[in-house]
Design an enzyme around this catalytic site. Structure first.
Site, PDB file in Angstrom:
ATOM      1  N   TYR A   7       0.813  -1.216   0.000  1.00 25.81           N
ATOM      2  CA  TYR A   7       0.000   0.000   0.000  1.00 25.81           C
ATOM      3  C   TYR A   7       0.847   1.266   0.000  1.00 25.81           C
ATOM      4  O   TYR A   7       0.306   2.366  -0.072  1.00 25.81           O
ATOM      5  CB  TYR A   7      -0.911   0.012   1.238  1.00 25.81           C
ATOM      6  CG  TYR A   7      -0.100  -0.114   2.517  1.00 25.81           C
ATOM      7  CD1 TYR A   7       0.496   1.002   3.098  1.00 25.81           C
ATOM      8  CD2 TYR A   7       0.119  -1.356   3.099  1.00 25.81           C
ATOM      9  CE1 TYR A   7       1.272   0.884   4.230  1.00 25.81           C
ATOM     10  CE2 TYR A   7       0.890  -1.484   4.223  1.00 25.81           C
ATOM     11  CZ  TYR A   7       1.467  -0.363   4.790  1.00 25.81           C
ATOM     12  OH  TYR A   7       2.262  -0.485   5.900  1.00 25.81           O
ATOM     13  N   GLY A   8       2.175   1.127   0.095  1.00 31.64           N
ATOM     14  CA  GLY A   8       3.027   2.305   0.290  1.00 31.64           C
ATOM     15  C   GLY A   8       4.107   2.456  -0.755  1.00 31.64           C
ATOM     16  O   GLY A   8       3.846   2.443  -1.954  1.00 31.64           O
ATOM     17  N   THR A   9       5.340   2.559  -0.289  1.00 30.19           N
ATOM     18  CA  THR A   9       6.462   2.889  -1.172  1.00 30.19           C
ATOM     19  C   THR A   9       6.852   1.757  -2.114  1.00 30.19           C
ATOM     20  O   THR A   9       7.665   1.966  -3.009  1.00 30.19           O
ATOM     21  CB  THR A   9       7.704   3.297  -0.356  1.00 30.19           C
ATOM     22  OG1 THR A   9       8.172   2.174   0.392  1.00 30.19           O
ATOM     23  CG2 THR A   9       7.391   4.469   0.572  1.00 30.19           C
ATOM     24  N   LEU A  10       6.290   0.562  -1.931  1.00 27.42           N
ATOM     25  CA  LEU A  10       6.615  -0.571  -2.809  1.00 27.42           C
ATOM     26  C   LEU A  10       5.684  -0.661  -4.015  1.00 27.42           C
ATOM     27  O   LEU A  10       5.899  -1.485  -4.901  1.00 27.42           O
ATOM     28  CB  LEU A  10       6.570  -1.884  -2.016  1.00 27.42           C
ATOM     29  CG  LEU A  10       7.664  -2.024  -0.952  1.00 27.42           C
ATOM     30  CD1 LEU A  10       7.359  -3.192  -0.025  1.00 27.42           C
ATOM     31  CD2 LEU A  10       9.026  -2.193  -1.606  1.00 27.42           C
ATOM     32  N   GLU A  82      11.131  -4.483   5.798  1.00 26.47           N
ATOM     33  CA  GLU A  82      10.078  -3.852   6.605  1.00 26.47           C
ATOM     34  C   GLU A  82      10.375  -3.882   8.103  1.00 26.47           C
ATOM     35  O   GLU A  82       9.553  -3.435   8.902  1.00 26.47           O
ATOM     36  CB  GLU A  82       8.725  -4.532   6.338  1.00 26.47           C
ATOM     37  CG  GLU A  82       8.264  -4.440   4.898  1.00 26.47           C
ATOM     38  CD  GLU A  82       7.834  -3.048   4.460  1.00 26.47           C
ATOM     39  OE1 GLU A  82       7.994  -2.084   5.242  1.00 26.47           O
ATOM     40  OE2 GLU A  82       7.346  -2.909   3.343  1.00 26.47           O
TER      41      GLU A  82
END
Length: 157
Positions: A7-10, A82
């Site tokens: 859901y983020g920087t990936l 992570e």
């Protein structure tokens, strides 16, 4: 192979997407887009503007993201990347399929749009108490109007 929801920087177009598709870390196959079935607070916090999905189901928004099929090597890399289990914890979360692009399965084997899958998600229970009061997002974009651009690890002091 395991399914992971990012859901983020990936995500595609985000600062750490190259880490998802870099074969050195293992295999990650993009399957499609999804949305958390439960609502969660997605916040941007800390001096490096890191997106955090706070493991507080029922609060916040249905969060959009991407579904990948990953091998054990990539799962191990993501756990390390992570900071699992200290910074983030990997848990199974129910994800609603919004769009399915995986062409490797037969049409009968593909999940239907609006069906529910269980995917691993990196969320956190180890957050600062004040983070719960930060603005909640339903779709993370490092380059969004919020002005909180993510700081890559290589650029941190």
């Amino acid at each position: 192979m395991a399914r992971v929801f990012v859901y983020g920087t990936l995500k595609k177009g985000q600062p750490n997407y190259a880490r998802m598709i870099n074969g050195v870390h293992g295999t990650a196959i993009y399957l499609g887009k999804g949305l958390t079935v439960e609502k969660y607070p997605l916040v941007i916090a800390g001096k490096y503007n890191i997106p955090y999905l706070l493991n507080k189901p029922g609060t916040g928004h249905h969060v959009s993201g991407e579904i990948y099929s990953i091998n054990d090597q990539m799962l191990q890399f993501l756990d390390e990347f992570e900071g699992c289990p200290d910074m983030y914890q990997r848990t199974l979360v129910r994800i609603k399929v919004l769009e399915w692009e995986d062409k490797s399965t037969t049409p009968e084997g593909r999940p239907a749009v609006n069906s529910i899958l269980e995917c691993y998600v990196y969320s956190t229970t180890t957050y600062q108490p004040e983070w719960i009061n930060l603005p909640y997002y339903d779709n993370y974009d490092s380059f969004g109007k919020h002005g909180c651009q993510y700081v890559l690890r290589e650029s941190r002091d």
